[in-house]
Design an enzyme around this catalytic site. Structure first.
Site, PDB file in Angstrom:
ATOM      1  N   THR A 238      18.896  59.490  34.711  1.00  5.59           N
ATOM      2  CA  THR A 238      17.901  59.162  33.702  1.00  5.59           C
ATOM      3  C   THR A 238      17.391  60.494  33.149  1.00  5.59           C
ATOM      4  O   THR A 238      17.705  61.558  33.684  1.00  5.59           O
ATOM      5  CB  THR A 238      16.709  58.384  34.294  1.00  5.59           C
TER       6      THR A 238
ATOM      7  N   TYR B  69      20.544  52.223  12.245  1.00  8.77           N
ATOM      8  CA  TYR B  69      21.688  51.888  13.104  1.00  8.77           C
ATOM      9  C   TYR B  69      22.693  53.025  13.058  1.00  8.77           C
ATOM     10  O   TYR B  69      22.962  53.561  11.974  1.00  8.77           O
ATOM     11  CB  TYR B  69      22.379  50.610  12.616  1.00  8.77           C
TER      12      TYR B  69
ATOM     13  N   ASP C 270      24.591  60.038  41.171  1.00  2.00           N
ATOM     14  CA  ASP C 270      23.483  59.548  40.337  1.00  2.00           C
ATOM     15  C   ASP C 270      22.285  60.443  40.649  1.00  2.00           C
ATOM     16  O   ASP C 270      21.610  60.268  41.668  1.00  2.00           O
ATOM     17  CB  ASP C 270      23.194  58.082  40.683  1.00  2.00           C
TER      18      ASP C 270
ATOM     19  N   LYS D  49      12.497  61.536  34.565  1.00  2.00           N
ATOM     20  CA  LYS D  49      11.807  61.761  35.842  1.00  2.00           C
ATOM     21  C   LYS D  49      11.510  63.253  35.965  1.00  2.00           C
ATOM     22  O   LYS D  49      10.685  63.762  35.208  1.00  2.00           O
ATOM     23  CB  LYS D  49      12.672  61.212  36.994  1.00  2.00           C
TER      24      LYS D  49
ATOM     25  N   GLU E 299      25.772  52.877  15.245  1.00  2.00           N
ATOM     26  CA  GLU E 299      26.820  52.498  16.223  1.00  2.00           C
ATOM     27  C   GLU E 299      28.032  53.410  16.051  1.00  2.00           C
ATOM     28  O   GLU E 299      28.429  53.728  14.932  1.00  2.00           O
ATOM     29  CB  GLU E 299      27.231  51.032  16.016  1.00  2.00           C
TER      30      GLU E 299
END
Ligand code: DSN
Length: 430
Positions: A239, A67, A213, A242, A69
């Site tokens: 993203t 973790y 985007d 791609k 965070e």
């Protein structure tokens, strides 16, 4: 079961499957079959790619066990020394790659990156001007059931019905009527270059933020074969898997310090908990790969291959929306070739022949989204395998044989064998 081990030239993949065969033979079998599927089929889905072994095995590593965070230097868990190092590296590499001052590498996916950007820029009920999914936009840009369509007032701009290109004058006129707080550009099925400077001028004229985007074209932007959204967009989301050829994930970029601070708060704790640090590490590796000169060569080849495939398809009688492509994808209108042919049928027949595509609505498609009159094709994955323009001519001929056969089983089976042979000539890069 050990077929993947035989198909893959990657020793880590082979030993992983061998280990899994002992630990969980059921999953080992499924994974082996998928490995064979990828090795022996032609991947033409515009949003998919084949990652390097380095990226792949960074994802499947001990970096998943922790973790973390918070952000580097300000975590809510102990033991994060190496996670701070790798996240800082990923952020710095992303900034260098896209030539901007801020990067948040934690979004789990593109839609999450968009949630954080919306939350950073807008209040619930604010007006957003975007291209709807039916015309090539993305569901997170305002589709009703999505968070964007649920919490914001969405107004659609559209493509010119004749040219199927963005009509910047019409978008500007609409912006002055709607007075949006945010304008979104960047799409899932738009084959042409985006004029980010013009979009910014439109946004400025109505005092709106501009969000780009660039999920589909991120690799092309990073390589300089598509214009950059910087310095025009206030926020850029993408993203990483791609054309950028990294692990599945999201990324938010900006050059505005105030917006950057808000984005960090809206990714964590605004919309996510613990970051997927194995994916952050893999993003760092992918960004390093994309910074190499070879990535420019690859990205130019993606575009060259798309042009070659597009031209060959036109030669077979297909119509391409907007008349062609400037980037990695094309939207094929099947109707002029065969008025009865649907995207759903074409996708299914092609899959049986080992060619993987996705049905896609064309602008003003009379058929519903699960049927469609179009097919979206892209060249990032085939280019990664090393196929070039002459093979694009072969691929177009294979596509046409299947689609022209009405799904004839023996034709699909014969094409399947030719696809296998082509895949053997151009094996996966790992
Ligand atoms: N689902 C992706 C695509 O295929 O374009 C966009 O996120």
């Amino acid at each position: 079961m050990s077929t993947t081990a035989n198909t893959s030239s990657d020793a880590i993949s082979r030993s992983m499957i061998e280990l899994l065969e002992k630990a969980d033979p059921t999953v080992a079998n499924i994974m082996s079959e998928e490995g064979v599927r990828q090795a022996t089929t032609l991947e033409l889905i515009a949003s998919e790619n084949h990652v390097s072994s380095a990226v792949m095995h960074t994802m499947g590593s001990w970096m998943t066990n922790k973790y973390a965070e918070g952000y580097p230097g300000a975590r809510y868990y102990g033991g994060c020394e190496y996670y701070d190092q790798v996240e800082n590296l990923a952020r710095d590499r992303a900034k260098e790659l896209f030539n901007c001052g801020f990067a948040n590498v934690q979004p789990h996916c593109g839609a999450n990156a968009n949630i954080a950007a919306f939350m950073a820029l807008l209040s619930p009920g604010d007006r957003v001007l975007s291209l709807p999914i039916k015309s090539g936009g993305h569901l997170s840009h305002g589709l009703k059931p999505n968070f964007s369509g649920t919490f914001f007032e969405i107004h659609d701009y559209d493509l010119d019905p004749e040219t199927e290109l963005l009509d910047y004058d019409a978008i500007e006129k609409l912006a002055h009527e709607v007075r949006p707080q945010l304008i979104i550009c960047g799409y899932s099925a738009y084959p042409r270059t985006i004029d980010f400077a013009r979009f910014r001028a439109i946004a400025d004229s109505v005092d709106a933020y501009l969000m780009a985007d660039i999920a589909h074209i991120a690799g092309l932007v990073a390589a300089g074969v598509h214009p950059s959204p910087f310095p025009h967009a206030h926020v850029v989301t993408t993203t990483t898997h791609k054309t950028l050829r990294g692990p599945r994930g999201g990324l938010v970029l900006s050059d505005d310090e105030e917006i950057a601070k808000k984005v960090d708060r809206k990714v964590f704790p605004g919309s996510q908990g613990g970051p997927l640090m194995h994916m952050v590490a893999a993003k760092a590796v992918a960004f390093h790969e994309a910074l190499q000169p070879s990535f420019k060569t690859y990205s130019q080849a993606v575009v060259d291959n798309a042009k070659a495939l597009a031209e060959a398809l036109v030669g077979h009688g297909y119509r391409l929306c907007s008349g062609g492509t400037d980037n990695h994808l094309m939207l094929v209108d099947l109707q002029p070739r065969d008025a009865e042919l649907t995207g759903a049928d074409a996708e299914q027949w092609l899959e049986s022949a080992g060619i993987i595509t996705n049905k896609n609505g064309i602008p003003n498609d009379p058929r519903p989204p699960r049927v469609t009159s179009g097919l979206r094709l892209g060249t990032p994955a085939l280019t990664t395998r090393g196929l070039g323009p002459s093979e694009m001519v072969e691929v177009a001929a294979l596509l046409d044989r299947v689609m022209g056969s009405g799904g004839d089983e023996s034709t699909c089976a014969a094409v399947r064998e030719e696809v296998r042979a082509l895949c053997e000539r151009f094996p996966l890069p790992h």
